[in-house]
Write a protein that holds these residues in place. Structure first.
Motif, PDB file in Angstrom:
ATOM      1  N   ASP A 105     -29.110  36.403  26.068  1.00 19.21           N
ATOM      2  CA  ASP A 105     -30.125  35.772  26.915  1.00 19.21           C
ATOM      3  C   ASP A 105     -30.384  36.604  28.171  1.00 19.21           C
ATOM      4  N   GLU A 108     -32.401  39.749  27.182  1.00 19.33           N
ATOM      5  CA  GLU A 108     -33.788  39.402  26.858  1.00 19.33           C
ATOM      6  C   GLU A 108     -34.569  39.041  28.116  1.00 19.33           C
ATOM      7  N   THR A 114     -35.518  42.556  22.405  1.00 22.77           N
ATOM      8  CA  THR A 114     -36.366  41.499  21.843  1.00 22.77           C
ATOM      9  C   THR A 114     -35.678  40.957  20.608  1.00 22.77           C
ATOM     10  N   ARG A 115     -35.723  39.608  20.464  1.00 23.06           N
ATOM     11  CA  ARG A 115     -35.100  38.956  19.314  1.00 23.06           C
ATOM     12  C   ARG A 115     -36.210  38.412  18.422  1.00 23.06           C
ATOM     13  N   LEU A 132     -32.211  42.330  16.102  1.00 21.70           N
ATOM     14  CA  LEU A 132     -32.426  42.699  17.497  1.00 21.70           C
ATOM     15  C   LEU A 132     -33.153  44.036  17.560  1.00 21.70           C
ATOM     16  N   THR A 135     -36.227  47.465  23.578  1.00 18.89           N
ATOM     17  CA  THR A 135     -37.574  47.647  24.118  1.00 18.89           C
ATOM     18  C   THR A 135     -37.744  49.086  24.601  1.00 18.89           C
TER      19      THR A 135
END
Length: 413
Positions: A105, A108, A114-115, A132, A135
């Motif tokens: 968390d 992100e 990014t999930r 996963l 970025t």
């Protein structure tokens, strides 16, 4: 002495043998505890892990998980999905499962990962994996993709290396005046060093048009030398067949193995080519000479003969003062005419040569007139007339015997 008694000096009761076995087991456990895997990470992954553990603004747990992701991601495809189970990531990050989800968390929220949503297989009614992805921001921070700063650093490093090389070369050029170190300073790049030439010989470059690679031609040169031949001679002697061959490489190698004197054949062909070149040059020069002399008049050295070339250069008119008549030559006169011009035996017409030729013609005319006035037809003597009659009779007899009787009135002389 009582000091050396067994109960006092012996170590059996102080350090029994059971203690020795327990020490060996403890050493084995310690060896297992302080072992690690033998994986050698690439330099770019090692750098990414190092940068992940030193990012400012992230918590310790987030940095540990990002380092685990940097160790797991594919360096060639940093934006691709990370194929790793939760157990592997939690083991590398040394976190519990709840701490692992909290770290995800945090990463992100920071825009570093990014999930993707979890996929579901409709046919089986099961949920799939949720992968996963790093970025672009995370890839740049970890150094998995090149940035402008990296390009600048690479340029600076290359410039520094070139400067160091120039400095080393300059230091090698400066020689000491007091130390006899002639054997130390040597030319590391001598111009006479034997090495494979960068380009093919001029007479072998045409092989590239048949599918021969440059390195293959160099290898064939070595094979030809081993067979006692020169590849240039073989190519010159068999170029017509090489152009038509279906497999020219195999054809040329088969020729190298044949016991044929290609040098003699190539020498004959070269001589023929050189003769053809000389012949073509002579013909071109001859054509230019005739074209330059078309429509002009020439005399010999004593001005007793006049030569005139027609306007189209196809005919030569010759007028001799002693004969008082002109002769024409249509073919076979160009070479002799050009040789006369080249050797100086024929001179271009001028007013003085025209006058000298006219004077020669006038001096010859009275002599011809006198001989013509004095000349009379010769009369046949008796012996000559008798011989002629005898010849005629023999001819009539031969004709009568072969063709029959000769009609009267047509067989007389």
């Amino acid at each position: 002495m009582f000091i050396a008694q067994h109960s006092v000096a012996s170590e059996g009761s102080v350090r029994p043998l059971l203690a020795e076995s327990s020490c060996a087991a403890t050493d084995g456990d310690a060896l297992v505890e302080f072992t690690s895997d033998s994986i050698n990470l690439p330099w770019i992954i090692f750098r990414a892990v190092h940068r992940a553990t030193h990012i400012q603004g992230l918590s310790t747990r987030s940095r540990a998980l990002l380092a685990a992701l940097a160790r797991t991601v594919d360096a060639d495809r940093p934006y691709a999905a990370i194929f790793a189970r939760r157990e592997l990531l939690t083991g590398r990050a040394m976190q519990s499962m709840r701490t692992f989800y909290r770290s995800l968390d945090d990463l992100e929220a920071a825009g570093l990962i990014t999930r993707a949503p979890q996929k579901r297989y409709g046919s089986a009614g099961l949920f799939g994996r949720a992968y996963l992805h790093l970025t672009e921001k995370a890839a740049k921070i970890l150094g998995l993709v090149a940035t402008e700063q990296d390009a600048v650093e690479m340029k600076q490093d290359s410039a520094a290396v070139s400067n160091d090389k120039q400095a080393i070369e300059a230091s090698l050029e400066r020689r000491s005046a007091n130390v006899a170190d002639g054997g130390i300073y040597k030319d590391l790049y001598p111009p006479s060093q034997k090495r494979q030439p960068g380009t093919l010989p001029a007479d072998l470059q045409r092989l590239t048009s048949l599918g021969f690679h440059e390195f293959l031609v160099f290898k064939l040169m070595t094979e030809a030398k081993a067979q006692g031949k020169f590849l240039s001679d073989v190519v010159d002697a068999s170029w017509a067949g090489l152009k038509k061959a279906h497999a020219p490489i195999n054809y040329l190698r088969a020729l190298l193995r044949k016991p044929v004197d290609f040098a003699h054949r190539a020498r004959v062909l070269r001589q023929g080519a050189e003769q053809q070149v000389h012949h073509d040059a002579d013909q071109a020069e001859l054509t230019a000479t005739i074209a330059r002399c078309a429509g002009r008049t020439f005399y010999n050295t004593n001005s007793t003969r006049r030569l005139t070339v027609s306007t189209d250069g196809s005919t030569l008119m010759a007028f001799d003062a002693a004969e008082q008549q002109s002769r024409s030559a249509i073919s076979g006169w160009t070479k002799a005419f050009a040789a006369g011009l080249r050797e100086g035996r024929l001179l271009p017409a001028t007013d003085q040569r025209d006058a000298a030729f006219a004077a020669h013609c006038l001096s010859v005319v009275p002599t011809l007139t006198r001989h013509q006035g004095e000349g009379r037809p010769r009369e046949l003597t008796g012996s000559i007339n008798g011989h002629l009659k005898e010849i005629k009779e023999r001819l009539r007899a031969a004709g009568a015997g072969k063709f029959g009787s000769v009609p009267s009135g047509r067989g007389t002389a």
